[in-house]
Design an enzyme around this catalytic site. Structure first.
Site, short mmCIF file in Angstrom:
data_model
loop_
_atom_site.label_atom_id
_atom_site.label_comp_id
_atom_site.label_asym_id
_atom_site.label_seq_id
_atom_site.Cartn_x
_atom_site.Cartn_y
_atom_site.Cartn_z
N GLY A 116 0.83 -1.19 0.00
CA GLY A 116 0.00 0.00 0.00
C GLY A 116 0.87 1.24 0.00
O GLY A 116 2.05 1.19 0.34
N CYS A 117 0.28 2.37 -0.36
CA CYS A 117 1.07 3.61 -0.45
C CYS A 117 1.57 4.03 0.93
O CYS A 117 2.79 4.14 1.15
CB CYS A 117 0.26 4.72 -1.12
SG CYS A 117 -1.32 5.09 -0.35
#
EC number: 1.2.1.38
Length: 317
Positions: A116-117
């Site tokens: 995920g970012c």
């Protein structure tokens, strides 16, 4: 050896478009695309998935699981950009900087889950310090992060870039106030923490880029640990990481602000440690592009490892 065929499932979404832009002119692979009328046809998507060499899934979680379930060809390798498989032990976590052997695991994997970012920045800061024994694995971790509105997907982009006549996009918007965001389990697992971190995300009124911070009290760390020790551990961990840069402590002392857009368009990740010795406090920070190292850039980095080579950083206009 035939030129590898890559299918981006969901290539019209924010991440898919960025991956397509990064791969579109490369002579070392072929891209498989479906006509617009066939993109939601389950049979045509299944045919595309099973006929490619590597599939990159840029889909919501449920759709990503359906795509994996539709695979019948055992030779097809998968990079999943959704959060569906990030804590699944049967998938290799696609953060090459996690450790010395992680790049090799990704290179050999059949199933890779793109990070995920926000977890990319949080894990990059925390995992080396936990591993080095400088940050206790039961530390009460708090993470604050601000992303550009593109992190909210198409709906958020529309709201900020083409709002309705009676709409005014917010300059700053805190969210996840029920503390049930999907990212903490991913961060906890891959950072090596005993307890779920407290995660406070926000969107700003700019398109892309992240500043993520983790505040630390030195009195709660291992005895005698200073910001210098933390910085040295990060420096040692990322000594050979081509996509990670560490701000020198001397530069941190002279830095008054951090620009979340500083690395936009790249696959770079910039880490730093700010300290106030008098107060016994340290602020760990990460700056990167939520659409670059936080999504499409990471997917391409993993793809290159799976293809047997590491490509140079490719900027996106």
């Amino acid at each position: 050896m035939p030129t590898p065929l890559v299918f981006i499932d969901g290539d019209q979404g924010t991440t898919g478009l960025q991956i397509h832009a990064r791969l579109g002119h490369r002579p070392d692979l072929r891209l498989l695309s479906l006509p617009e009328a066939e993109r939601k046809d389950p049979q045509r998507r299944a045919e595309a998935l099973n006929s490619c060499d590597i599939a990159i899934l840029c889909l919501p979680d449920a759709a990503a699981r359906e795509a994996v379930a539709a695979l019948r060809n055992p030779a097809v390798r998968v990079i999943d950009a959704s959060s569906a498989h990030r804590t699944d032990p049967q998938w290799v976590y696609g953060l090459p900087e996690l450790g010395a052997a992680q790049s090799q695991r990704i290179a050999q994997a059949q199933r890779v889950s793109n990070p995920g970012c926000y977890p990319t920045g949080a894990i990059a800061l925390l995992q080396p310090l936990v591993q080095a024994g400088l940050l206790p694995d039961d530390y009460p971790v708090v993470i604050h992060a601000v992303s550009g509105y593109s992190g909210g997907g198409r709906a958020a982009v529309q709201a900020h870039e083409a709002p309705g006549p009676d709409q005014t996009p917010p300059a700053f918007q805190l969210y996840g106030l029920q503390l049930a965001h999907k990212h903490p389990p991913e961060i906890q697992l891959h950072a090596g923490l005993q307890h779920r971190p407290l995660f406070v995300p926000a969107y700003g009124h700019y398109r892309q880029g992240i500043v993520l911070t983790v505040p630390l009290h030195l009195r709660l760390l291992a005895p005698g640990v200073t910001a210098g020790h933390l910085h040295a551990a990060l420096q040692a961990h990322y000594a050979n990481a081509t996509e990670v840069e560490l701000m020198p402590l001397a530069d941190s002392a002279q830095t008054a602000t951090l620009d979340p857009q500083a690395l936009n368009g790249s696959n770079r990740l910039r880490l730093g440690a700010f300290e106030n010795p008098a107060h016994g406090q340290v602020l760990l920070c990460a700056v990167f592009d939520n659409l670059g190292k936080g999504a499409s850039g990471a997917a391409v980095q993993n793809l290159d490892l799976m293809l047997g080579h590491a490509a140079p950083d490719r900027l996106v206009a």
